[in-house]
Scaffold this active site. Sequence first.
Site, PDB file in Angstrom:
ATOM      1  N   LYS A 297       0.847  -1.211   0.000  1.00 52.02           N
ATOM      2  CA  LYS A 297       0.000   0.000   0.000  1.00 52.02           C
ATOM      3  C   LYS A 297       0.869   1.244   0.000  1.00 52.02           C
ATOM      4  O   LYS A 297       2.011   1.238   0.476  1.00 52.02           O
ATOM      5  CB  LYS A 297      -0.948   0.020   1.215  1.00 52.02           C
ATOM      6  CG  LYS A 297      -0.297   0.012   2.608  1.00 52.02           C
ATOM      7  CD  LYS A 297       0.165   1.336   3.144  1.00 52.02           C
ATOM      8  CE  LYS A 297       0.881   1.217   4.486  1.00 52.02           C
ATOM      9  NZ  LYS A 297       1.661   2.380   4.858  1.00 52.02           N
TER      10      LYS A 297
ATOM     11  N   ASP B 280      -2.646  -2.306   9.910  1.00 46.41           N
ATOM     12  CA  ASP B 280      -2.608  -2.243   8.442  1.00 46.41           C
ATOM     13  C   ASP B 280      -3.016  -3.568   7.790  1.00 46.41           C
ATOM     14  O   ASP B 280      -3.093  -3.651   6.565  1.00 46.41           O
ATOM     15  CB  ASP B 280      -1.185  -1.902   7.958  1.00 46.41           C
ATOM     16  CG  ASP B 280      -0.829  -0.440   8.165  1.00 46.41           C
ATOM     17  OD1 ASP B 280      -1.712   0.346   8.578  1.00 46.41           O
ATOM     18  OD2 ASP B 280       0.335  -0.083   7.916  1.00 46.41           O
TER      19      ASP B 280
END
Length: 309
Positions: free
Chosen positions: A9, A137
């Site tokens: 990401k 995350d």
Amino acid sequence: MVTVRVPAKVNVQLGVGGVRPDGYHDLANVFFAVALGDEVTATPGDGVTLTCTGPDADAVPLDDTNLAARAARLLAAHHGLPAPGVHLHIAKAIPVAGGMAGGSADGAAALLACDALWGLDTPLDTLLELAAELGSDVPFALLGGVALGRGRGEILEALPVSGTFHWVFAVADGGLSTPAVFRECDRLREESGTGATIEDVPTPDADPELLAALADGDPVALAAALSNDLQAAAVSLRPSLADTLHAGTEAGALAALVSGSGPTCAFLAKDADAAAHIAAALRASDTCRTAHATHGPVPGAQVVSAPRP
Ligand code: ATP
């Protein structure tokens, strides 16, 4: 054998609130999944064992602290499996400690790979809850696409996005510790007189212009709206990142920013050709170890038919 591909990401917005009494920061975190990714292959084994290949493999712990191993054990415990057996092989392409959530990605991939290998058929909602237990995350790596993360980043809302955006990632030598970057962010806020607590810094919110740029598929508008409240702290701890950011901008990037807590730097390009050119210029610039052109958004962790050759 089950192979899962999982994206890295980049945070297209990383708004950091003041430090809370529990030591965490409230975030307005817009995650964006890119095609640069790891693959985790699960095969039947005795206990939970790990191997890892890739340019950064030496920096990946192969003990019980590895997020992939922790994910396998957590899934087994959730289902009451007394003696989980799996060998996990990580083909690592995501820079380690690079601000691209590589460990979290492997945790998400291992959840999915073990679920398939062990025939558990765990519902996605449950996998997302287990993912949040592993780290803030990890849920996004299961979901992919583009999403707004609130709280510590683990409360996710998928966001509308059009088209494909082209990115370049400049990989640094060595990583940065995420907690150290947050501490430096607090220190810089104290030093500047702003203060660093939730009384001093308002809770951040998603930027409407950024959300509109994503929904419109407009790279120029997205470039103007990119923001990372950790960037100053990452550059303070690693001043050479300013040179990397400058080199990518000189090569024609629409915008440059530190990815998450760094030290990977992210560059938004107007199209695939521009991204290839910026990556080549960065590789020649001597301001990073290497640079990759890639694109997104891409889906989250998913089972693939065979590992990459
Ligand atoms: P984030 O962006 O989520 O803060 P990061 O991308 O900066 O994370 P990671 O690559 O996830 O950092 O690695 C951070 C640390 O986590 C590593 O230094 C390593 O000790 C540990 N770690 C645990 N599991 C893994 C894994 N599967 N891959 C890489 N690092 C791992």
